[in-house]
Scaffold this active site. Structure first.
Site, PDB file in Angstrom:
ATOM      1  N   CYS A   1     -12.656  -1.386   9.923  1.00 48.06           N
ATOM      2  CA  CYS A   1     -11.465  -0.204   9.817  1.00 48.06           C
ATOM      3  C   CYS A   1     -12.271   1.193   9.733  1.00 48.06           C
ATOM      4  CB  CYS A   1     -10.471  -0.439   8.892  1.00 48.06           C
ATOM      5  SG  CYS A   1      -9.407  -1.857   9.312  1.00 48.06           S
TER       6      CYS A   1
ATOM      7  N   HIS B   1      -2.066   3.638  11.720  1.00 50.19           N
ATOM      8  CA  HIS B   1      -3.389   3.204  11.525  1.00 50.19           C
ATOM      9  C   HIS B   1      -3.962   2.377  12.913  1.00 50.19           C
ATOM     10  CE1 HIS B   1      -7.057   1.626  10.047  1.00 50.19           C
ATOM     11  NE2 HIS B   1      -6.847   0.467   9.389  1.00 50.19           N
TER      12      HIS B   1
ATOM     13  N   CYS C   1       2.529  -1.907   2.883  1.00 49.56           N
ATOM     14  CA  CYS C   1       1.505  -1.909   3.942  1.00 49.56           C
ATOM     15  C   CYS C   1       1.621  -0.841   4.712  1.00 49.56           C
ATOM     16  CB  CYS C   1       1.924  -3.112   4.831  1.00 49.56           C
ATOM     17  SG  CYS C   1       1.875  -4.686   3.621  1.00 49.56           S
TER      18      CYS C   1
ATOM     19  N   LYS D   1      -0.524   5.149   6.104  1.00 49.54           N
ATOM     20  CA  LYS D   1       0.990   4.457   5.675  1.00 49.54           C
ATOM     21  C   LYS D   1       1.737   5.081   6.786  1.00 49.54           C
ATOM     22  CE  LYS D   1       3.943   2.510   3.577  1.00 49.54           C
ATOM     23  NZ  LYS D   1       4.576   2.180   4.997  1.00 49.54           N
TER      24      LYS D   1
END
Lengths: 482, 401
Positions: B88, B344, B213, B340
């Protein structure tokens, strides 16, 4: 002279309550009511004949020198591989040296006693580890589903007396087909119970018992423990009565809490008998299937004195009631549940990599730096030691027998597992070394930071396309009683 | 001794696609959307691009191998295009490639483009994927929330925090980011939430619930960099320059060695110390005006505040509850909504973080522009899992700061 040097047993944690099975099936099979008492051992989704044999063998080898094992026999009628030696996987998990003979024995419920007799007969060529393990599939709503039990036993047989001296055996072989299963079939096909009882248990097994007693010049009264593995209530008692064996000598058949573990069952009953037998007492073991094998042993009394931490009593004591019949059906492969997209993860095996890394993957052998003493899993060319990363200094360092503590954990409801949530986290071994590992036989109360765990050999994943079974080690809660 | 990257490279232009569920767009449309904005900002012609780096996290459901897809989508002038993947942290890795190319003098103008099409996977969350032949046999693939949830178990045990206190602090992290994301027109999730909703959401990987998440999004972001001299020659005045760019990569110590307790990110601490030194920052808590950190999960952001030396160890959860990282707090964090709520899209995220800091430093952040005059904007981009990862830190600031 040959004898049993040590004995071990493994029973999976879960005990399926037979009443729950009956409750679910009574609409269809009300006749099962008479069998709906007690509980039976069921394997977790990640257990099979190989993993249970490994655990029984590990139990058996506690305090023994594994280097003495020159032969490993695995008896089973429900082993996962038809052509890849199952005993060979057990050998790798036990990290036995490559220079051993490994052999699968199967295709009959008397395979366990047959393997044991062969081990006694070949005791002059070293120690034989005999493992017998069963996870027999049965159709839902069948009598076998209630009667069967998943379990494994292992015995170390070799020169000397050990726990019990082998006196002799007598076998009767006849193609008596009480049930059968072809290699292509999923389930057994059976015949009428009354015929099996009269022509099979009474006559064929009776001939094996009487033949053995006659050959040894003994009477039934000389037998202190009659370990007759016959999956029919009262059959062993009837056989004992006919042979003149005292009713008290009939060893409990473990039906109440375990079920009938196929060809492993005579060995489990022998384990039960040995735990109680006094020095000089004679044990008669009987295995039935297309005839019968009868073995005679004389206990030395050492089994009782040794009071091992493991053994059958401990294996039976580690138990958890399971009332969820659907969960059992899913674990046993009878239900096609919606697994979700995450189950699509490619589990194709890489056989070259598995072979060259078999010590690490199947044996949980890591590395120890001979310069710094740093231990790690897996071993590597350059030590993980941050201050002195020596190159090419590592020697094998086994972890499987070491206890560990939980450092971090989660209960993951997202990732695919047949038994959600998936418990996993980092553990640190006593004496050093750590790894990220899946927890199995776990529950919320047993997994926390600092929780004690121990290692067990389990199925990591199945490859749906090829059917390959991937094995690795997992951590199980190891608080008292586990 | 390396002299570092400080003030050697300036950002000439940046662009960012709207993140979210871009059902009707391919990676191509996403890249072009970010590219057009960045090129307009930079005021250059495609022929002026000397080299490019493309970052993606996932191959299979994205653009496929090599740097060719970016070269084709953006019709780059047959220049060098390198595809990079570092979990990531891939976005910051692409930015690093472009910045280093300019700093070395090998390129006058370089471009970094990050893109991800996660909504082509068919399910929520990140796809499961192999982590290598040996790892798959002995490791735990798990899920991203499952891997990061373990931070919470260890952090809570180490500091003796009541489970409910930590859960509430984690919830505060997410509530804050939702409030920020609501003001960002390019954010994936733009709906504020309250603490109770977050606390009572379904469990994903204990103790992380749904709102702990981050969003899994489609998106792309582009950065165009050059030297300060060339930037000025192209008419730029208020320059945002790169102050520090550091990567720290796990070498297996956390997972295999001894001493790591699982409650923090070892690599973030190393990368942060190097980045502060490179940028000339001695007191991060007061000097770092803005932070975009890798809040893949609420607990990650919380422990990152300690790993970046903004909070004292074991105190991060209290700082969170005190509102220190809220939009009006002392150290605003995730002013754009963060992973958040901005979302992402793996390969784009590192560049998106720099994009936000760039806008804020130039006073171009619209409704969410922070009060006062920011000087340093820190972005923290993390790849992998707590026990084995890539930590990337990029600090940008106004020239002369």
């Amino acid at each position: 002279m040959s004898g049993i040097l040590s004995i071990g047993a493994y029973v999976p944690l879960m005990r399926l309550q037979r009443a729950a099975v009956y409750e679910a099936n009574k609409w269809f099979a009300p006749g099962l009511r008479g069998l709906a008492r007690g509980e039976r051992a069921i394997a977790n989704w990640d257990e099979d004949v190989v993993t249970m044999a490994v655990e029984a063998a590990r139990d058996c080898l506690v305090g023994q020198d594994a280097a003495d094992v020159s032969t490993l026999l695995l008896a089973s009628t429900s082993a996962p591989f038809a052509d890849r030696q199952n005993a060979g996987i057990v050998k790798e998990a036990l990290t036995l040296p490559d220079a051993v003979l490994t052999l699968d024995v199967g295709t009959s419920q008397k395979a366990g006693t047959g393997a044991l007799i062969q081990a006694f007969r070949s005791a002059d060529s070293g120690c034989t580890l005999v493992a017998a393990s069963e996870k027999r599939r049965a159709r839902p709503a069948s009598e076998d589903e209630l009667a069967n039990g998943d379990a494994a036993a292992a015995l170390l047989v070799g020169p000397g007396e050990g726990l019990a001296r082998f006196i002799g055996s007598h076998s009767v072989s006849a193609d008596f087909v009480d049930h059968f299963r072809t290699t292509a079939a999923e389930f057994d096909y059976g015949w009428e119970a009354r015929w099996i009882r009269e022509e099979g248990y009474a006559k064929l097994a009776g001939e094996a018992v009487s033949g053995l007693l006659a050959a040894q010049g003994l009477s039934g009264l000389d037998i202190a423990h009659f370990a007759a593995a016959i999956p029919a209530k009262g059959a062993a008692g009837a056989l004992a009565a006919k042979a003149g064996i005292a009713a008290e000598a009939v060893v409990d058949d473990l039906a109440a809490n375990l079920g009938f573990a196929g060809c492993a069952h005579p060995l489990l009953m022998l384990a039960a008998a040995l735990e109680r037998a006094k020095a000089g007492e004679k044990i008669l073991v009987l295995g039935f299937g297309q005839g019968a094998d009868a073995l005679l042993l004389e206990a030395t009394g050492a089994a009782g004195q040794a009071a091992p931490a493991g053994g059958l009593t401990a294996a039976l004591a580690r138990s958890r009631k399971e009332e969820n019949y659907l969960k059992y059906l899913a674990f046993a492969g009878h239900l096609n549940l919606e697994l979700g997209k995450r189950a699509e993860f490619d589990q194709k095996p890489v056989l070259t990599a598995l072979y060259r890394n078999r010590k690490a993957v199947l044996g949980l052998v890591g590395g120890r730096c001979t310069v710094t003493g740093t231990v790690q899993f897996p071993r590597s060319e350059i030590s993980v030691n941050q201050n002195e990363p020596a190159i090419g200094t590592q020697e094998d360092y086994p972890f499987a027998h070491r206890r560990a503590k939980v450092l971090t954990y989660t209960a993951d409801s997202l990732t695919y597992t047949p038994d959600p949530p998936n418990y996993y986290g980092m553990i640190e071994f006593d004496g050093g070394g750590r790894m990220m590992i899946e927890f199995t036989d776990a529950d919320p109360a047993s997994i926390y930071v600092g929780a004690p765990v121990r290692m067990m050999f389990r199925i990591k994943a199945h490859d749906e396309r090829s059917g390959f079974v991937k094995y690795f080690w997992k951590a199980v809660p190891a608080a008292e009683g586990n | 001794m390396a002299s570092g990257i400080r003030d050697k490279v300036a950002i000439l232009g940046m662009g960012c696609a709207r993140f979210g569920e871009r059902w009707n767009d391919d990676a191509e449309q996403l890249m072009v959307e970010a590219y057009v904005e960045a090129m307009a900002d930079a005021g250059i012609e495609p022929s002026q691009i000397d080299a490019a780096w493309q970052s993606v996290g996932f191959d299979a459901m994205n653009v496929g191998p090599s740097g060719i897809p970016a070269a084709i989508a953006l019709r780059l002038p047959n220049c060098a295009v390198t595809k990079v993947e570092n979990y990531c942290a891939s976005g910051t890795e692409a930015f690093r490639g472009a910045v280093y190319a300019v700093a070395s003098g090998a390129a006058d103008i370089a471009l970094a483009v990050g893109v991800e099409k996660l909504k082509d996977t068919g399910y929520g969350g990140l796809p499961v994927r192999t982590r290598g032949t040996m790892f798959d046999m002995i490791g735990v693939v798990g899920s991203a929330p499952g891997n990061f949830a373990q931070l919470a178990s260890a952090y809570q045990a180490k500091h003796g925090i009541a489970p409910d206190d930590l859960k509430r602090a984690m919830a505060h992290v997410s509530v804050k980011s939702h409030a920020n994301g609501a003001k960002n027109p390019k954010a994936h999730l733009r709906k504020p939430v309250d603490i109770e909703t977050v606390m009572n959401a379904p469990m994903i990987a204990a103790p992380l619930g749904l709102y702990d998440c981050c969003g899994v999004s489609d998106g792309a972001a582009v950065a165009i960099v050059t030297t300060p001299e060339i930037a000025r020659s192209l008419g730029k005045t208020d320059l945002v320059t790169v102050k520090a760019l550091q990567l720290a990569v796990s070498n297996g110590w956390e997972l295999q060695g001894a001493g790591w307790d699982g409650s923090y990110l070892h690599t973030t601490r190393i990368a942060a110390a190097k980045a502060y030194k490179e940028a000339g920052i001695s007191d991060p808590g007061s000097q770092v005006s803005l932070m975009e950190v890798h809040d893949c999960f609420s607990i990650t952001e919380l422990v990152t505040m300690e790993d970046l030396a903004i909070s004292r160890e074991g105190q991060g959860w209290k700082d969170v509850l005190d509102g220190r990282f809220d939009a009006d707090g002392k150290n605003p964090c995730q002013i754009d909504g963060g992973l958040k709520c901005f979302g992402h899209p793996i390969g784009a995220s590192g560049i998106r973080m720099i994009y936000e800091n760039y806008l804020q430093l130039l006073g171009r952040a619209g409704d969410r522009q922070v009060a006062g005059t920011p000087t340093f904007g820190l972005s923290h981009n993390l790849g992998g899992m707590p026990n084995q990862n890539v930590a990337a830190i990029a600090i940008v600031g106004l020239e002369g700061a």
